[in-house]
Design a protein around this motif. Structure first.
Motif, mmCIF file in Angstrom:
data_model
loop_
_atom_site.group_PDB
_atom_site.id
_atom_site.type_symbol
_atom_site.label_atom_id
_atom_site.label_comp_id
_atom_site.label_asym_id
_atom_site.label_seq_id
_atom_site.Cartn_x
_atom_site.Cartn_y
_atom_site.Cartn_z
ATOM 1 N N LEU A 33 22.069 58.441 10.510
ATOM 2 C CA LEU A 33 22.714 59.636 10.559
ATOM 3 C C LEU A 33 23.897 60.020 10.323
ATOM 4 O O LEU A 33 24.745 60.887 10.206
ATOM 5 C CB LEU A 33 22.097 60.183 12.074
ATOM 6 C CG LEU A 33 20.821 60.284 12.251
ATOM 7 C CD1 LEU A 33 20.357 61.013 13.742
ATOM 8 C CD2 LEU A 33 19.922 61.075 11.397
ATOM 9 N N PHE A 34 24.843 58.747 10.356
ATOM 10 C CA PHE A 34 26.336 58.912 10.264
ATOM 11 C C PHE A 34 26.887 58.199 9.123
ATOM 12 O O PHE A 34 26.230 57.184 8.632
ATOM 13 C CB PHE A 34 26.872 58.360 11.478
ATOM 14 C CG PHE A 34 26.567 59.002 12.776
ATOM 15 C CD1 PHE A 34 27.101 59.932 13.339
ATOM 16 C CD2 PHE A 34 25.326 58.605 13.480
ATOM 17 C CE1 PHE A 34 26.722 60.795 14.484
ATOM 18 C CE2 PHE A 34 24.931 58.929 14.707
ATOM 19 C CZ PHE A 34 25.513 59.865 15.277
ATOM 20 N N SER A 35 27.688 58.627 8.355
ATOM 21 C CA SER A 35 28.555 58.167 7.353
ATOM 22 C C SER A 35 29.050 57.052 7.495
ATOM 23 O O SER A 35 29.547 56.646 8.652
ATOM 24 C CB SER A 35 29.446 59.406 6.775
ATOM 25 O OG SER A 35 30.526 59.355 7.384
ATOM 26 N N GLY A 36 29.544 56.075 6.721
ATOM 27 C CA GLY A 36 29.762 54.924 6.808
ATOM 28 C C GLY A 36 31.519 55.014 6.953
ATOM 29 O O GLY A 36 31.838 54.216 7.939
ATOM 30 N N ASN A 37 31.993 56.074 6.756
ATOM 31 C CA ASN A 37 33.450 56.530 6.960
ATOM 32 C C ASN A 37 33.493 56.894 8.631
ATOM 33 O O ASN A 37 34.652 56.481 9.279
ATOM 34 C CB ASN A 37 34.048 57.677 6.232
ATOM 35 C CG ASN A 37 34.588 57.184 4.736
ATOM 36 O OD1 ASN A 37 34.694 55.891 4.580
ATOM 37 N ND2 ASN A 37 34.346 58.063 3.924
#
Length: 266
Positions: A33-37
């Motif tokens: 659910l979360f971006s790599g950044n």
């Protein structure tokens, strides 16, 4: 209240529909659910806090040794899209532990060297921990936790008028923990073992040492919780899986074993 719960359920379904599922390095389905950044930023902040709150080893020989093993493994790790460099810190602590965080942060506790007795055994731990980062396990765990929290919220709304609401919520909380979060974490641990074996093998360490490592871990972990309620597979389960994995690897020279010299201990 039921209408509100229904709305929340629909919102969750909408989020899941929009969220792209992906596959881990071993082909396991994942929900991220979360971006790599975002994860790299979380890892960076957590690591900085740890460096401020925990003593860092100043032993040159120990640092050289840990860096030698870790850098050998990192040479076979592909470039990452969300950070450019890995950072390795040795913490001066009796904890038998090591970790790797999103954003390329690796921490090794000096106490681990009392159990990981050879460069190959240390490589097994480092490879395993880096495997967590390569497989986005922190993102996966955080995503699962968020979904579990939403599920508990919805159920709390639905049961709010029931005289047994508190008991039901307590039971559901245990069910979420045992039935979703902990088994999932055990799957992650087993997956990182597989990735770690590949990494240490490619880097020139002896993968059979991973079996010796977990035999040492088993001796050092008397009184550990049962596997059902643990985030790690039991040592016996782990050893059998590692032995199976090692048997499928081709024989190659263990060139790094002699190059990374373990410091002498008193």
């Amino acid at each position: 209240m039921r209408r509100t719960a229904h709305t929340v359920i629909l919102s969750i379904c909408f989020i899941l529909t929009l969220t792209a599922c992906s596959n881990s390095p071993t082909g396991r389905n994942q929900l991220l659910l979360f971006s790599g950044n975002q994860m790299a930023d979380l890892g960076q902040r957590s690591f900085e806090e740890m460096k401020q709150s925990q003593p860092i080893s100043q032993d040159k020989a120990v640092n050289t040794y840990v860096q030698c093993v870790t850098q050998a493994i990192l040479k076979v790790v592909p470039p990452q899209s969300n950070f450019s460099e890995w950072e390795v810190v040795v913490f001066d602590s009796e904890q038998v532990n090591a970790f790797a965080l999103p954003g390329g942060k690796v921490g090794v506790y000096t106490g681990l060297l009392n159990v990981a007795e050879t460069p190959d055994q240390l490589a097994a731990v480092i490879g395993h921990e880096i495997g967590h980062v390569l497989a986005d396990h922190s993102n996966e765990r955080l995503s699962r936790s968020q979904l579990a929290a939403l599920g508990l919220t919805v159920t709390g709304m639905s049961l709010s008028d029931s005289p047994h609401a508190a008991m039901a919520m307590a039971g559901l909380g245990l069910g979420v923990q045992v039935g979703i979060l902990l088994p999932y974490n055990r799957a992650q641990e087993s997956e990182s073992d597989k990735i770690g074996l590949q990494l240490m093998h490619q880097a020139g360490f002896n993968p059979s040492a991973s079996v010796d490592l977990w035999r040492n871990m088993a001796k050092a972990s008397d009184g550990a919780p049962p596997e059902l309620l643990s985030t790690h597979p039991s040592p016996n389960t782990r050893i059998k899986a590692l032995e199976s994995g090692v048997s499928r690897l081709p024989n190659v020279p263990h060139r790094m074993t002699a190059q990374c010299q373990r410091p002498r201990t008193n």
